[in-house]
Scaffold this motif. Structure first.
Motif, short mmCIF file in Angstrom:
data_model
loop_
_atom_site.label_atom_id
_atom_site.label_comp_id
_atom_site.label_asym_id
_atom_site.label_seq_id
_atom_site.Cartn_x
_atom_site.Cartn_y
_atom_site.Cartn_z
N UNK A 1 0.58 -1.50 0.05
CA UNK A 1 -0.45 0.29 -0.24
C UNK A 1 1.23 1.20 0.05
N UNK A 2 0.78 1.73 -0.76
CA UNK A 2 1.36 3.30 -1.12
C UNK A 2 1.00 4.20 -0.89
N UNK A 3 1.92 4.93 0.11
CA UNK A 3 1.91 6.57 0.92
C UNK A 3 2.51 7.65 -0.59
N UNK A 4 1.65 8.40 -0.66
CA UNK A 4 2.42 9.82 -1.73
C UNK A 4 3.37 10.84 -0.58
N UNK A 5 4.49 10.82 -0.60
CA UNK A 5 5.69 11.39 -0.10
C UNK A 5 5.94 13.13 -0.86
N UNK A 6 5.93 13.67 -0.01
CA UNK A 6 6.03 15.52 -0.03
C UNK A 6 6.61 15.93 -0.30
N UNK A 7 7.30 17.05 -1.29
CA UNK A 7 7.75 18.08 -0.39
C UNK A 7 7.63 19.19 0.37
N UNK A 8 8.11 20.27 1.06
CA UNK A 8 7.72 20.99 1.78
C UNK A 8 6.39 21.84 1.29
N UNK A 9 6.54 22.41 0.11
CA UNK A 9 5.40 22.50 -0.16
C UNK A 9 4.14 21.71 -0.74
N UNK A 10 4.15 20.38 -0.53
CA UNK A 10 3.09 20.33 -0.61
C UNK A 10 2.55 18.49 -1.86
#
Length: 195
Positions: free
Chosen positions: A11-20
């Motif tokens: 089950x993959x989650x979406x990684x984010x940068x500091x700006x989303x």
């Protein structure tokens, strides 16, 4: 027949940068640890026709915040999954119930919390919805449930007399006084990865 967690599909989650913005994906089973990367999630508050809010106690064997009382449902959208579709999917998976009147209330909510060395680090838009019918919790996710009148619950969270998850406390502080009937917020400030 129970699925072996070690052989279940990732089950993959979406990684984010500091700006989303999206910054990759990671298997949910490996994303939460002492240095959890910022990722996309959501929270949902469920109300019945009497204005009561559904609270859940997280399963005791969960990797993050086991046994903690919190809002009805939290989860992670899959890569490319519409955020509202993810909320509907996860509520049905965890609680066996369908939602209606789903509304975005806190598009830009973000938090970081730690328990027993495991960190949550999420951009976590917050929704409210109405439900009807019986709740049938998945024991892999939910230890127990309780329906409570919103106003006393909110007051106890705000005065510190009610113990709930860190994110639930911070969300209740920011939610409208009556989230069950509050108008939807603009999606303009959602993290770009969730638009």
């Amino acid at each position: 027949m129970t699925t072996d967690p070690d052989t279940a599909p990732a089950e993959l989650v979406v990684l984010l940068d500091e700006d989303g913005h999206p910054a990759g994906t990671q298997d949910k089973r490996t994303v939460h640890h002492a240095d959890t990367p910022l990722h996309l999630a959501f929270s949902c508050y469920l109300f019945d026709d009497d204005g009561r809010v559904l609270l859940t106690r997280r399963a005791l064997h969960k990797a993050t915040f086991p046994g903690v009382w919190t809002n009805a449902c939290c989860g992670h959208p899959a890569p490319g999954e519409d955020l509202e579709d993810a909320v509907r999917r996860r509520v049905h998976q965890e609680l066996g119930i369908d939602v209606h009147d789903l509304r975005l209330l806190l598009p830009a909510f973000r938090y970081r919390a730690e328990m027993d060395g495991v960190v949550e680090n999420e951009m976590c838009p917050v929704f409210a919805a109405r439900v009807g019918g019986p709740v049938t919790p998945d024991p892999d996710e939910v230890e127990e449930v309780a329906w409570e009148p919103w106003e006393p619950f909110r007051g106890a969270v705000l005065d510190g007399s009610r113990e709930v998850s860190v994110w639930c406390r911070e969300q209740v502080q920011q939610l409208p006084a009556d989230p069950a009937s509050a108008p939807a917020a603009s999606p303009a400030t959602l993290p770009p990865a969730a638009r």
